[in-house]
Design an enzyme around this catalytic site. Sequence first.
Site, PDB file in Angstrom:
ATOM      1  N   LYS A 140       0.846  -1.212   0.000  1.00 30.46           N
ATOM      2  CA  LYS A 140       0.000   0.000   0.000  1.00 30.46           C
ATOM      3  C   LYS A 140       0.878   1.258   0.000  1.00 30.46           C
ATOM      4  O   LYS A 140       0.633   2.202  -0.749  1.00 30.46           O
ATOM      5  CB  LYS A 140      -0.926  -0.012   1.226  1.00 30.46           C
ATOM      6  CG  LYS A 140      -2.038  -1.049   1.121  1.00 30.46           C
ATOM      7  CD  LYS A 140      -2.775  -1.255   2.447  1.00 30.46           C
ATOM      8  CE  LYS A 140      -3.730  -2.441   2.329  1.00 30.46           C
ATOM      9  NZ  LYS A 140      -4.387  -2.785   3.602  1.00 30.46           N
ATOM     10  N   GLN A 198      -4.192  -1.598   9.855  1.00 30.26           N
ATOM     11  CA  GLN A 198      -4.132  -2.933   9.257  1.00 30.26           C
ATOM     12  C   GLN A 198      -4.652  -3.980  10.234  1.00 30.26           C
ATOM     13  O   GLN A 198      -4.247  -4.024  11.389  1.00 30.26           O
ATOM     14  CB  GLN A 198      -2.684  -3.253   8.852  1.00 30.26           C
ATOM     15  CG  GLN A 198      -2.513  -4.552   8.106  1.00 30.26           C
ATOM     16  CD  GLN A 198      -3.158  -4.552   6.718  1.00 30.26           C
ATOM     17  OE1 GLN A 198      -3.115  -3.565   5.994  1.00 30.26           O
ATOM     18  NE2 GLN A 198      -3.772  -5.674   6.349  1.00 30.26           N
ATOM     19  N   ASP A 243     -10.657   2.833   4.206  1.00 33.10           N
ATOM     20  CA  ASP A 243     -10.911   1.390   4.098  1.00 33.10           C
ATOM     21  C   ASP A 243     -12.414   1.120   4.027  1.00 33.10           C
ATOM     22  O   ASP A 243     -12.838   0.008   3.706  1.00 33.10           O
ATOM     23  CB  ASP A 243     -10.327   0.649   5.322  1.00 33.10           C
ATOM     24  CG  ASP A 243      -9.033  -0.084   4.990  1.00 33.10           C
ATOM     25  OD1 ASP A 243      -8.794  -0.353   3.795  1.00 33.10           O
ATOM     26  OD2 ASP A 243      -8.271  -0.388   5.927  1.00 33.10           O
TER      27      ASP A 243
END
Length: 293
Positions: A52, A96, A119
């Site tokens: 990412k 994460q 997200d």
Amino acid sequence: MQLLDGKYVSEKLKQEITAEAAAVLATRGRQPHLVAILVGNDGGSETYVASKMKNCQKVGFKSTLIRYDNSVSEEELLNKIEEINQDTEVDGLIVQLPLPKHIDPEKVTEKIDYRKDVDGFHPINLGRMMRNLPCFIPATPYGILLMLKEYKIETSGLHCVVIGRSNIVGSPMSILMARDAKPGNCTVTLTHSKTRNLNEIVRSADIIIAAIGKKNFITVDMVKEGAVVIDVGINREVSTETKSGYKLYGDVDFKNVAQKCSWITPVPGGVGLMTIVGLLKNTLASAKKEIYS
Ligand code: NAD
């Protein structure tokens, strides 16, 4: 069979994102900025976060990685999230997953300002998605929609079977495929570990979206001739064949299923690359204040 090529589509879309990021820099005087928090050193998470960050740099975003040991307290993590929420120089914030057991992922998800939740996991974004309102769509389902759109895959009126009901993939995917949109307008069946007659249900699918986490779970006998197959699964196995020391497998028995379906995503080289594009597009939209002002 034709390949739904994540490498090709993601590179194409990243070129567009790069041009838009340059325009943001020119008009706002700063790059879109994504902050990622990584707790611990789980091998999979390390790889995903590194990818990412690398992709942010590729498209001209600023990226910041904040790392904590497994021992970080929930309070310390929540305080850091609050600090980033207040930082006007940050457009997107992701934490994460998975997190260590002593940290409640729900608290963490809800702590992130929904306007920076690129997200798309915050209940406000999920609720707005349900109501077909502008929102950050979870990155993996968003990436799958972008892939279907790019290849002009017809979905309207078709039976889509989603396998797996996670909050980050299966559940939102089922809602998105049923929406009155393009791609969308499917008749959706959401299946999971307690589903009876799974093989029969999957066999009736025009579109299969597999998000289970079990290598080669979807076998050729479960697939109707000509179905479209989207393989979300990422199953890592130790391997001596690769430089990294592990090999990735999907949830679909690619070799055999590919002979029978019309379209299929490979693993690696499919949905994983599109997930990154979904994340980048959400971050760009945040920087441009396209969804929330
Ligand atoms: P999860 O791991 O949270 O849950 C798995 C789901 O599979 C559950 O909903 C469960 O009900 C279902 N399931 C388990 N066994 C089953 C069975 N025998 N029959 C039917 N359903 C069954 O789900 P997740 O987080 O969505 O992850 C699924 C897979 O997708 C994993 O391999 C993960 O690594 C991968 N993933 C990939 C990406 C990507 O970018 N490609 C993103 C997220 C997750």
